[in-house]
Design an enzyme around this catalytic site. Sequence first.
Site, mmCIF file in Angstrom:
data_model
loop_
_atom_site.group_PDB
_atom_site.id
_atom_site.type_symbol
_atom_site.label_atom_id
_atom_site.label_comp_id
_atom_site.label_asym_id
_atom_site.label_seq_id
_atom_site.Cartn_x
_atom_site.Cartn_y
_atom_site.Cartn_z
ATOM 1 N N GLU A 185 0.823 -1.231 0.000
ATOM 2 C CA GLU A 185 0.000 0.000 0.000
ATOM 3 C C GLU A 185 0.848 1.269 0.000
ATOM 4 O OE1 GLU A 185 -2.819 -0.128 3.241
ATOM 5 O OE2 GLU A 185 -4.240 -1.221 1.995
ATOM 6 N N GLU A 254 -6.978 -7.508 -0.486
ATOM 7 C CA GLU A 254 -7.490 -7.462 0.899
ATOM 8 C C GLU A 254 -8.977 -7.141 0.904
ATOM 9 O OE1 GLU A 254 -5.309 -5.043 3.707
ATOM 10 O OE2 GLU A 254 -3.383 -5.640 2.843
#
Length: 830
Positions: A185, A254
């Site tokens: 991320e 995710e």
Amino acid sequence: MASSNTIFALTFLVFASITSLLACAYEVTHDDRAIVINGERRVLLSGAIHYPRSTAQMWPDLMKKAKEGGLDAIETYVFWNAHEPVRRQYDFSGNHDLIKFIKTCQENGLYVVLRIGPYVCAEWNYGGFPVWLHNRPGLKAFRTNDQVFMREMQNFTTLIVEKVRKEKLFASQGGPIILAQIENEYGNINGPYGDDGKEYINWCAKLANSFGIGVPWIMCQQHDAPEPMLETCNGWYCDRYKPTNPTTPKMWTENWTGWFKSWGGKDPYRTAEDLAYSVARFIQLGGTFQNYYMYHGGTNFGRTAGGPYITTTYDYNAPLDEYGHLNQPKYGHLKELHSVLHSLEKNIVYGNITTTKLDNSIQVTVYGFNGTKTCFFSNANETADATINYQGTDYKVPAWSVSILPDCKTEVYNTAKVNTQTTVMVKEGDKATDEGSAAALRWSWRPEMVDDTILQGKGQFSANQILDQKVANDVSDYIWYMTSVNLDKDDPIWSKDMRLRVNGTGQVLHVYANGKYVDSQWNDYSLFETNIKLNPGKNLLTLLSASIGFQNYGAYFDLGGNGLYGVEIVGKKGDETVSKNLGSHKWSYKVGLHGEQNKLFSSNKNSRSASQWLSDNLPTARRMTWYKTSFKAPAGEDPVVVDLMGLGKGFAWVNGNNLGRYWLILAKGDCPTEPCDYRGPYTNNKCLSNCGNPTQRFYHVPRSFLNHGDNNNNNDLVLFEEIGGTPSLVRFQTVRPGTVCANAYENKAAEISCPGRNITEIKYANFGHTRGTCGGFEKGLCGGAEDAMDILKTACLGKESCSVTASESVFGATNCDGSHTKKLVVEAVC
Ligand code: GAL
């Protein structure tokens, strides 16, 4: 009859072909639609299980359940600070045995997605980075174009890749790893790093590429991922996500199955309906790779939780609960979805997709493949159910749901219609005669020795400044800050009501002055103020700072403060406030507790300190106190927890294994009284429970931490109590499925099961309309076949599982007139 030679030869052949199959390299690539394995596009359903959050003994069962739940792959991060706690000293033992974990996946027929990071976020201490890294000479910041950082990152990632390669675990070597991740991320936070951030991410891509592992690399939440890194999406929904690079397939790394918990916070949960909806929508709109974060959340043992303020449980409301039990109905509802999606794999990855948007957030997607058609009907409306007319037939699609019709005619799955039983867990072991019950535990205690710090102000090192807790390389939560303050009555700050003001990062602070306890504060303080009595002359000020995990997220989080950064004494001269800044005083520091250094938690009975435990006058509400008891492991195989009701905050160890931080802090605020409505976008504040109770009362004691067998009391529990409590209520319990509630729509079967035990009682059964929720059902507007209870009893009592079809042919005609959907609803006891 076959001769023994023939049998031997056949067995050998079978064995040889299995092993060659296992060792066979296979190709993993991708195109714009999907990950491609050996030339075939795939729908891949994956789930996160982090190896250090369970024990190696738990892995086979978790994997088996994941496989049975319809997963194709297991995803895990690699946790740098777990493996290299001290620079160049590595730990791959026990639940850090990454290789064994990957092999356990392989043995259970599961692929692996290896997110090497090494930044992991993950509510893990310092985002997975070892604190020594921050203290490397010349290092300025993590995750940027910093040569010292990059050298260390390269060293660790290379070590992991080579370790895995040596064991032939990449798909290109015949192993289970089909994807690997570098960074995590970074795209969410790269702004402040500017051009250095860009150089860094390009360097990450080059580094990853240089390993030549033969499987694709991913970078999640990185829309500008340098080729050939594949960008992926994270979040509660990724249906609307489109990769920037048109040659990248739509992948979701995710899908948050619930959320983590913070000390003082409530229990977040996410409904099975909404989670299934998010998956079905993603696939409907072209997604082909999906990973649940978490599939099994597990436990933050020891000091691994980071954030700060993250609880020891990392249950996450995942499909497998913290202890490895099926979290029903979530697990089963997804299992059904997985099986439907797998059966449609070819259509999904090769079909021509046509999506038609209708009014009111309704979308009809048709996958046409080889002359067949598969339909997804979705209704993203948050309240209104819809009727969709498709080729002359009406289909009812409830609000916020997706229906799947493999032949575009018959609905086989709707995300809002849950056919799986709800399982309510119970805890057992309260009888005085039970092993580990509160009555069975005999306690001894000893004080944490604090004389050197609070009476004498003695430290291990000193500095003319207030240091950050990171200076101590994170070997303990605790660090003592001590200084002396000389005051005379002419001092500008001298007054009767002086106050101590401390700026800190707001975890826990205990204050002592001249050997006496003054005050404590915790949870999110940033400014601590307290009245303080000081004397003319020399005063000793002792501050104990306790960290509750280091930060794990945000740009430059590695530089964020831990512990104290400002201390002053404030007094009054007339109306004027004057202060004395102690920032540049000589501060003396001591890291950790005596009890930690002397390993009071260790189960070594011969240690020098073993005899120094006291059994009389067991104190309660005493700060800085060690408690100890012995107990017999609860019989059976059900998971074990220790109930720490009555205690304050501290650490618990069983046979030397650190169970994690404990804290009986209450969950603040109110919870909604109605069950959570699955309709509408989920966020972590939407569905909450456990208000007013301790955020975490029960702590997992994995079976492998325990000595079993007949010897009485051959297990030790040691507690370090920091703020004061009583151990008299502490008890060990086992967790098992207690009540199960099943329901089935007409012509579907209600499946009732009590894994590992028998169904002992039917408490409620009705085919028709039922009101209420599991544990509180009552007959509603219609139905109510007199003998429904008898039918269920005959079918289920004394069995581990049973299945009863919800139909009039089984239950007879009902008086339901069609205005209510008929359902079979059952409550049974395991
Ligand atoms: C993501 C992160 C994960 C985890 C998750 C929240 O942003 O990549 O590691 O922290 O949030 O549980």
